[in-house]
Write a protein that holds these residues in place. Structure first.
Motif, PDB file in Angstrom:
ATOM      1  N   GLY A  36      -6.318  26.767  -2.419  1.00 25.01           N
ATOM      2  CA  GLY A  36      -5.922  25.995  -1.245  1.00 25.01           C
ATOM      3  C   GLY A  36      -4.957  24.873  -1.585  1.00 25.01           C
ATOM      4  N   ALA A  37      -5.190  24.200  -2.709  1.00 24.39           N
ATOM      5  CA  ALA A  37      -4.303  23.108  -3.107  1.00 24.39           C
ATOM      6  C   ALA A  37      -2.906  23.618  -3.437  1.00 24.39           C
ATOM      7  N   ARG A  38      -2.848  24.762  -4.135  1.00 21.34           N
ATOM      8  CA  ARG A  38      -1.524  25.294  -4.500  1.00 21.34           C
ATOM      9  C   ARG A  38      -0.784  25.806  -3.260  1.00 21.34           C
ATOM     10  N   ARG A  39      -1.492  26.376  -2.300  1.00 22.26           N
ATOM     11  CA  ARG A  39      -0.837  26.860  -1.073  1.00 22.26           C
ATOM     12  C   ARG A  39      -0.306  25.688  -0.260  1.00 22.26           C
ATOM     13  N   ALA A  40      -1.040  24.577  -0.286  1.00 26.49           N
ATOM     14  CA  ALA A  40      -0.593  23.399   0.469  1.00 26.49           C
ATOM     15  C   ALA A  40       0.670  22.793  -0.116  1.00 26.49           C
ATOM     16  N   GLU A  41       0.915  23.003  -1.406  1.00 31.13           N
ATOM     17  CA  GLU A  41       2.123  22.454  -2.026  1.00 31.13           C
ATOM     18  C   GLU A  41       3.394  23.104  -1.489  1.00 31.13           C
ATOM     19  N   LEU A  42       3.281  24.251  -0.805  1.00 33.93           N
ATOM     20  CA  LEU A  42       4.449  24.907  -0.215  1.00 33.93           C
ATOM     21  C   LEU A  42       4.939  24.176   1.027  1.00 33.93           C
ATOM     22  N   LEU A  43       4.119  23.273   1.563  1.00 29.15           N
ATOM     23  CA  LEU A  43       4.422  22.616   2.834  1.00 29.15           C
ATOM     24  C   LEU A  43       4.826  21.161   2.603  1.00 29.15           C
ATOM     25  N   PRO A  44       5.454  20.521   3.612  1.00 30.82           N
ATOM     26  CA  PRO A  44       5.927  19.142   3.432  1.00 30.82           C
ATOM     27  C   PRO A  44       4.772  18.172   3.174  1.00 30.82           C
ATOM     28  N   THR A  45       5.088  17.114   2.458  1.00 32.34           N
ATOM     29  CA  THR A  45       4.135  16.020   2.248  1.00 32.34           C
ATOM     30  C   THR A  45       4.588  14.822   3.067  1.00 32.34           C
ATOM     31  N   PHE A  50       0.844  -1.194   0.000  1.00 38.63           N
ATOM     32  CA  PHE A  50       0.000   0.000   0.000  1.00 38.63           C
ATOM     33  C   PHE A  50       0.879   1.243   0.000  1.00 38.63           C
ATOM     34  N   ALA A  51       0.289   2.329  -0.523  1.00 44.15           N
ATOM     35  CA  ALA A  51       0.944   3.633  -0.500  1.00 44.15           C
ATOM     36  C   ALA A  51      -0.126   4.674  -0.199  1.00 44.15           C
ATOM     37  N   TYR A  52       0.173   5.587   0.688  1.00 45.48           N
ATOM     38  CA  TYR A  52      -0.839   6.551   1.105  1.00 45.48           C
ATOM     39  C   TYR A  52      -0.168   7.856   1.503  1.00 45.48           C
ATOM     40  N   GLU A  53      -0.716   8.956   0.991  1.00 44.42           N
ATOM     41  CA  GLU A  53      -0.226  10.275   1.379  1.00 44.42           C
ATOM     42  C   GLU A  53      -1.192  10.875   2.389  1.00 44.42           C
ATOM     43  N   LEU A  54      -0.656  11.247   3.557  1.00 37.75           N
ATOM     44  CA  LEU A  54      -1.485  11.866   4.582  1.00 37.75           C
ATOM     45  C   LEU A  54      -1.814  13.295   4.137  1.00 37.75           C
ATOM     46  N   ASP A  55      -3.100  13.565   3.963  1.00 36.97           N
ATOM     47  CA  ASP A  55      -3.523  14.876   3.451  1.00 36.97           C
ATOM     48  C   ASP A  55      -3.646  15.859   4.611  1.00 36.97           C
ATOM     49  N   PHE A  56      -2.502  16.119   5.281  1.00 33.41           N
ATOM     50  CA  PHE A  56      -2.544  16.940   6.478  1.00 33.41           C
ATOM     51  C   PHE A  56      -2.881  18.392   6.164  1.00 33.41           C
ATOM     52  N   TRP A  57      -2.460  18.889   5.004  1.00 35.94           N
ATOM     53  CA  TRP A  57      -2.670  20.294   4.667  1.00 35.94           C
ATOM     54  C   TRP A  57      -3.884  20.500   3.763  1.00 35.94           C
ATOM     55  N   GLY A  58      -4.584  19.439   3.431  1.00 31.96           N
ATOM     56  CA  GLY A  58      -5.819  19.567   2.648  1.00 31.96           C
ATOM     57  C   GLY A  58      -5.601  19.697   1.151  1.00 31.96           C
ATOM     58  N   ARG A  59      -4.390  19.430   0.658  1.00 29.82           N
ATOM     59  CA  ARG A  59      -4.155  19.583  -0.780  1.00 29.82           C
ATOM     60  C   ARG A  59      -5.025  18.633  -1.592  1.00 29.82           C
ATOM     61  N   LEU A  60      -5.033  17.371  -1.204  1.00 29.58           N
ATOM     62  CA  LEU A  60      -5.799  16.394  -1.972  1.00 29.58           C
ATOM     63  C   LEU A  60      -7.299  16.643  -1.861  1.00 29.58           C
ATOM     64  N   ARG A  61      -7.735  17.048  -0.667  1.00 32.25           N
ATOM     65  CA  ARG A  61      -9.162  17.329  -0.500  1.00 32.25           C
ATOM     66  C   ARG A  61      -9.585  18.524  -1.341  1.00 32.25           C
ATOM     67  N   ASN A  62      -8.721  19.523  -1.417  1.00 35.30           N
ATOM     68  CA  ASN A  62      -9.052  20.681  -2.252  1.00 35.30           C
ATOM     69  C   ASN A  62      -9.036  20.334  -3.735  1.00 35.30           C
ATOM     70  N   GLU A  63      -8.099  19.500  -4.154  1.00 35.68           N
ATOM     71  CA  GLU A  63      -8.083  19.064  -5.551  1.00 35.68           C
ATOM     72  C   GLU A  63      -9.350  18.283  -5.880  1.00 35.68           C
ATOM     73  N   SER A  64      -9.742  17.404  -4.973  1.00 34.72           N
ATOM     74  CA  SER A  64     -10.964  16.631  -5.190  1.00 34.72           C
ATOM     75  C   SER A  64     -12.186  17.532  -5.190  1.00 34.72           C
ATOM     76  N   GLY A  65     -12.220  18.504  -4.253  1.00 36.82           N
ATOM     77  CA  GLY A  65     -13.347  19.433  -4.216  1.00 36.82           C
ATOM     78  C   GLY A  65     -13.434  20.270  -5.477  1.00 36.82           C
ATOM     79  N   ALA A  66     -12.275  20.677  -6.027  1.00 39.20           N
ATOM     80  CA  ALA A  66     -12.272  21.425  -7.276  1.00 39.20           C
ATOM     81  C   ALA A  66     -12.814  20.576  -8.411  1.00 39.20           C
TER      82      ALA A  66
END
Length: 523
Positions: free
Chosen positions: A339-348, A169-185
């Motif tokens: 929101g997704a682009r701002r989250a990319e400034l932070l660690p994954t 398995f592989a999983y990215e913890l969406d701590f900063w909401g990047r993936l949720r914002n991409e999905s919401g968009a």
């Protein structure tokens, strides 16, 4: 199911069903999407239109607003267009694409699971690689062993066989909401595309009605013009006889002949107009030109609806206009992407792992103690990207501002269209009432001339002139009937359908994007 019906069937309840899981998975997480904003121009809209028309009768069902025209032929044409129109089919296909793109965009919110099963057999000479350092190059007597006092009995070859089966398995913890914002968009993109499809549906219906009104008007004008040509031909012949008898002069003779020739020369253009309008109507219902005889009876007599439109319509009806809905959803999509682009400034933060069994013999994979596991956690932080990430944030903000401006422009344009169409309809009602009186006067004049002619007091030429005048008034009436029909249609189109609020449930929580957006009889 028609193409238009399938548009309504493709919804967003699947988004809501996934929402519960996503909220649990993202508990405590952040989101860097800016708060919603409303353009000042939209916030300052008046509450209602200033139309002063009296209340109208009960409105038709919003979904079938075209039935207010009370024309069975038109109903049949629209029903056929909603099933067979190619623009609608194309819109459904685009909607189907967006539905799948949404599912692609939301996939990273869930762990990626992989099943791995493999077998590996390796056979290498003992005197190569690491084996050569342990005496594998002296025939196995241990003379060159790196460990004094020890000797190794090396085989001629190293052979290994490994079988394994594992679940990774592989999983990215969406701590900063990047993936949720991409999905919401992606959700908002889907809803905007669905509104676009509704715009296509509205356009198809309106175009069908408008073209049908054009066919009716062109046919009626052609019939009147043909009758007028017959009357003027007879009138010209009588004038020639009167001229030969010395009763009239050459000026009247040539004037009547010119009038006759002009009327006759208009017939080809009117026939072309009828053929062109019927051809465009055939295209709207998905048929070849000239193949809609079963949908268009020889005689077309649509009802003329002069019922006033209710005064003081609420401006909130604009919310049901599909282009307004699409513009709003694109604003929300742009906001989420900020929101997704701002989250990319932070660690994954990511997790990778696998668990399974490994053995040298295939049958040993069944043994309980042949299991293995591995788990890797990683954190990747951007340090230097040449300004790319911050430029992405700036571009996202600019796109958000553009979407807000486009939304405000759409709302203001829609308000203008509704206000203009309401006033146009009132003006067309007034014009039609005047034309009806004009036709009544022309008909009364004809009846008077007929009575005079039958009683021997009047001249037959005067009777023919009265008939020509009546035909002219009837032509004006035909144009006025089309004008009032087009004006009523313009109100429907500007409001996005009927002028009653449609009671619809929240599309984001009660419709399913996983539902089929299929075309009728597609498979």
């Amino acid at each position: 199911m028609s193409a238009a019906t399938s548009l309504a069937g493709v919804g967003a309840s699947g988004f809501a069903r996934a929402g519960g899981f996503l909220l649990l998975a993202a508990a405590g997480a952040c989101s860097f999407a800016p708060g919603p904003r409303l353009p000042a121009a939209v916030a300052e809209l008046p509450a209602a239109y200033d139309a002063e028309a009296p209340p109208a009768e009960a409105a038709p069902e919003p979904r079938d607003w075209w039935r207010a025209f009370d024309d069975a032929t038109l109903d049949g044409l629209i029903e056929t267009a909603l099933v067979a129109n190619l623009d609608l089919h194309e819109a459904v296909a685009r909607l189907e694409e967006l539905r799948h793109r949404y599912r692609i965009a939301r996939a990273p919110l869930f762990p990626a699971l992989t099943l791995d099963a493999n077998g590996n057999r390796s056979s290498t000479p003992a005197n190569t690689g690491l084996g050569s350092q342990f005496g594998g190059d002296d025939g196995g007597d241990g003379g060159d062993s790196p460990f004094p006092g020890f000797s190794f009995d090396f085989p001629d070859r190293f052979e290994f066989t490994t079988y394994s089966a594992s679940l990774g398995f592989a999983y990215e913890l969406d701590f900063w909401g990047r993936l949720r914002n991409e999905s919401g968009a992606a959700v908002r993109d889907f809803l905007a595309s669905r509104a676009d499809a509704e715009t296509v549906r509205l356009t198809v219906i309106a175009s069908t009605i408008s073209t049908y009104l054009e066919v009716v008007s062109a046919r009626a004008q052609l019939a009147i013009a043909e009758d007028n040509v017959d009357l003027l031909r007879e009138r010209a012949e009588l004038t020639r006889e009167r001229y030969q008898a010395g009763v009239t002069n050459t000026f009247e003779l040539y004037a009547i002949r010119q009038q006759y020739r002009t009327a006759e020369s208009n017939l080809p253009g009117l026939r072309t107009a009828v053929d062109d309008a019927e051809g465009r109507l055939a295209l709207l219902v998905g048929r070849y030109a000239g193949m809609i005889e079963d949908l268009l009876p020889p005689t077309l007599e649509p009802a003329v609806d002069t019922t006033p439109i209710p005064g003081g319509l609420p401006v909130s009806l604009l919310e049901d206009r599909p282009d307004v809905m699409a513009a709003f959803e694109r604003v929300e999509a742009a906001r989420r992407r900020v929101g997704a682009r701002r989250a990319e400034l932070l660690p994954t933060i990511s997790l990778n792992g696998a668990a399974g069994r490994q053995a040298g013999e295939l049958g040993d994979l069944r043994l309980v103690d042949q299991w293995f596991t591995n788990l890797i956690g990683g954190l990747v932080a951007p340090i230097f990207q040449g300004g790319r990430l911050r430029a992405n944030v700036g571009a996202a903000w600019a796109q958000y501002d553009q979407a807000l401006i486009a939304y405000a422009r759409t709302v203001l344009g829609a308000y203008r269209e509704v206000r203009t169409s309401l006033r146009q309809f009132e003006n067309e009602r007034e014009r039609y009432a005047q034309v009806v009186e004009q036709v009544a006067d022309a008909r009364a004049s004809l009846e008077n001339q007929l009575e005079r002619y039958q009683s021997g007091v009047g001249d037959y030429v005067e009777y023919l002139d009265a008939r020509v005048n009546l035909n002219g008034a009837e032509t004006t009436r035909v144009l006025a009937e089309r004008g009032i029909g087009e004006a009523r249609l313009a109100v429907h189109r500007a409001l996005g359908g009927a002028w009653v609020a449609e009671d619809v449930e929240d599309i984001e929580t009660n419709e399913d994007p996983g539902g089929a957006a299929s075309l009728p009889d597609r498979r």
